[in-house]
Design a protein around this motif. Structure first.
Motif, PDB file in Angstrom:
ATOM      1  N   GLU A  47      -0.804   8.104   5.085  1.00 51.64           N
ATOM      2  CA  GLU A  47      -0.881   6.923   4.972  1.00 51.64           C
ATOM      3  C   GLU A  47      -0.692   6.014   6.343  1.00 51.64           C
ATOM      4  O   GLU A  47      -1.652   5.092   6.661  1.00 51.64           O
ATOM      5  CB  GLU A  47       0.008   6.284   3.576  1.00 51.64           C
ATOM      6  N   ILE A  97       3.175  11.644   2.157  1.00 55.95           N
ATOM      7  CA  ILE A  97       2.381  10.422   1.619  1.00 55.95           C
ATOM      8  C   ILE A  97       2.522   9.482   3.001  1.00 55.95           C
ATOM      9  O   ILE A  97       1.678   8.684   3.215  1.00 55.95           O
ATOM     10  CB  ILE A  97       2.897   9.822   0.346  1.00 55.95           C
ATOM     11  N   ARG A 155       0.760  -1.280   0.040  1.00 56.61           N
ATOM     12  CA  ARG A 155       0.098  -0.042   0.140  1.00 56.61           C
ATOM     13  C   ARG A 155       0.837   1.146  -0.037  1.00 56.61           C
ATOM     14  O   ARG A 155       0.558   2.181  -0.831  1.00 56.61           O
ATOM     15  CB  ARG A 155      -0.955  -0.016   1.251  1.00 56.61           C
ATOM     16  N   LYS A 204       1.637   3.811  -3.311  1.00 58.10           N
ATOM     17  CA  LYS A 204       1.561   5.487  -3.042  1.00 58.10           C
ATOM     18  C   LYS A 204       2.729   6.134  -3.347  1.00 58.10           C
ATOM     19  O   LYS A 204       2.603   7.241  -3.859  1.00 58.10           O
ATOM     20  CB  LYS A 204       0.775   5.659  -1.767  1.00 58.10           C
TER      21      LYS A 204
END
Ligand code: XMP
Length: 420
Positions: free
Chosen positions: A210, A206, A189, A193
């Motif tokens: 996240e 990010i 994941r 990203k």
């Protein structure tokens, strides 16, 4: 009712080294707190202190109104304005004038913290984000000792951890301590990203965003009213402006930062009054291993800020392996504990070289080793040439894709410690 130790309050009238001084007095088993000179007198009284010490780098005569406010409390007061900060002299004052019993000890702190945690959470559940860093690890061990299975730790693997780190954290907490540990491998994941993102601030954003999302999802499933946090005393002190709004002083510090609005946790912050090395001491007393307590500081965004430019899985693996060699050799040579931080950086530049008799065109790994007191400034460590040579040989030999190793000789300033 929270238990309070016998307290001496250090009043900050503009004193650079006040935290160090507070820490030095605590070493004499006397509990100290630091408050800004703007603090309302009633707030001081709430702590039921046995004495006050006024600390100022220069003469604080121009703040005589504030001094008068504290003298009205009729407590033994030592005025060190413009004077040297000597813990021995302060202790003499604490013992002779304040009648301190010198009973501030970490063993006792642990017993009291456990009683406080039990009183605060009752039979409620606590969730805690475990990073493998010192503060969250010690808090996990402390809360676990207090309430056992009512605690669930969430450990998020964002794919940017150092080699063997997920295994180490699981081994220590799930196996040795037998804690409820929710391990989430969110590597894909995160790395998806981050694909193609090379701007440092954007990478950090990010990773941070996240992380909150993954943690919040896990925490929602656990459905705990309480959130354990590894806030420590410097976090709180550094969030209080010396000349700020006196009513805003010493408010509970919240670094819950970014959790969704609907997740309203009550915070459990059992080491919020401890300095870093006191936290380590607590960790040792609770049986946490040195490999965890005495590790170099490591940034939240992890290898993400040591892999320059856009992160690819294969180049991230190059960095992870090179970094592991640097750490192994540092430990073997006895230099690990003589440096504040030493690590590898992946430089996404290819240069020409010769490997196994053939022309190679591969990446550069940089090594950085610094010493620091507070990470605000840092000096480059002169690692022995032989050690650097061993690191270089092993990296070139064992890590495919690297044919050149360089040493970063930049102090902070002008460089930062991390490259991104
Ligand atoms: P710089 O690179 O600013 O780093 O000289 C100073 C210290 O802070 C650490 N660092 C971080 N720690 N989250 C953290 O928890 C971060 O985003 C972060 N960035 C830097 C760095 O390792 C050094 O000890």
């Amino acid at each position: 009712m929270k238990q309070t130790p016998e307290t001496v309050i250090l009043l900050n009238f503009g004193c650079t080294d006040i935290q160090k001084f507070a820490r030095a007095i605590r070493d004499k088993n006397i509990y100290t707190m630091v408050m800004p000179y703007t603090v309302p007198a009633e707030r001081v009284t709430q702590e039921n202190p046995v004495g006050l010490i006024i600390c100022a780098d220069s003469d604080a005569a121009d703040r005589s109104d504030a001094k008068a406010k504290f003298s009205s409390l009729n407590l033994p007061t030592l005025d060190l304005s413009g004077k040297e900060l000597c813990a021995d002299a302060a202790v003499k004052f604490c013992i002779d004038e304040c009648k301190c019993s010198c009973s501030w000890k970490m063993e006792r702190f642990i017993d009291e913290a456990i009683a406080d945690i039990r009183a605060q959470v009752g039979d409620g559940k606590v969730v805690l984000g475990l990073s493998g860093g010192v503060d969250s690890s010690v808090v996990a061990a402390l809360i676990h000792k207090a309430i056992g299975d009512q605690l669930t730790c969430v450990f998020v693997n964002h794919g940017l951890l150092r080699k063997n780190e997920p295994e180490m954290v699981q081994k220590i907490f799930a196996r040795n301590f037998n804690m409820n540990l929710c391990y989430i491998d969110a590597s894909d994941r995160f790395l998806d990203k981050l694909k193609g993102v090379s701007e440092p601030e954007q990478k950090r954003k990010i990773i941070g965003k996240e992380f909150i999302e993954v943690f919040a999802e896990a925490a929602a499933k656990i459905d705990a009213p309480f959130l354990g946090q590894g806030t420590i005393y410097p976090d709180i002190l550094e969030s209080i402006p010396l000349d700020g709004d006196p009513n805003a002083v010493i408010k509970s510090h919240h670094n819950v930062g970014g959790l969704p609005e609907n997740m309203k946790f009550k915070l459990v912050e059992p080491v919020e009054r401890l300095f870093k090395d006191e936290v380590r001491k607590v960790g040792r007393l609770l049986g946490l291993p040195s490999e965890l307590l005495d590790r170099h500081p490591f940034p939240g965004p992890s290898l993400g800020v040591r892999h320059i430019g856009a992160i690819e899985r294969d180049t991230l693996e190059i960095l992870r392996n090179a970094d592991n060699i640097v750490t192994e050799e540092l430990l073997k040579s006895g230099w690990y504990h003589k440096t504040w931080q030493t690590f590898a950086i992946f430089v996404p530049v290819k240069t020409v070289g010769i490997k196994n008799g053939k022309r190679s065109y591969d990446y550069v790994i940089a090594i950085r080793s610094i010493n620091s007191v507070d990470a605000v400034t840092a000096q480059v460590v002169h690692l022995p040439w032989e050690l650097l040579d061993t690191m270089m040989s092993r990296i070139i030999k064992e890590v495919d894709g690297v044919n050149r190793v360089v040493y970063d000789i930049t102090a902070k300033p002008p460089g930062t410690i991390e490259w991104e």
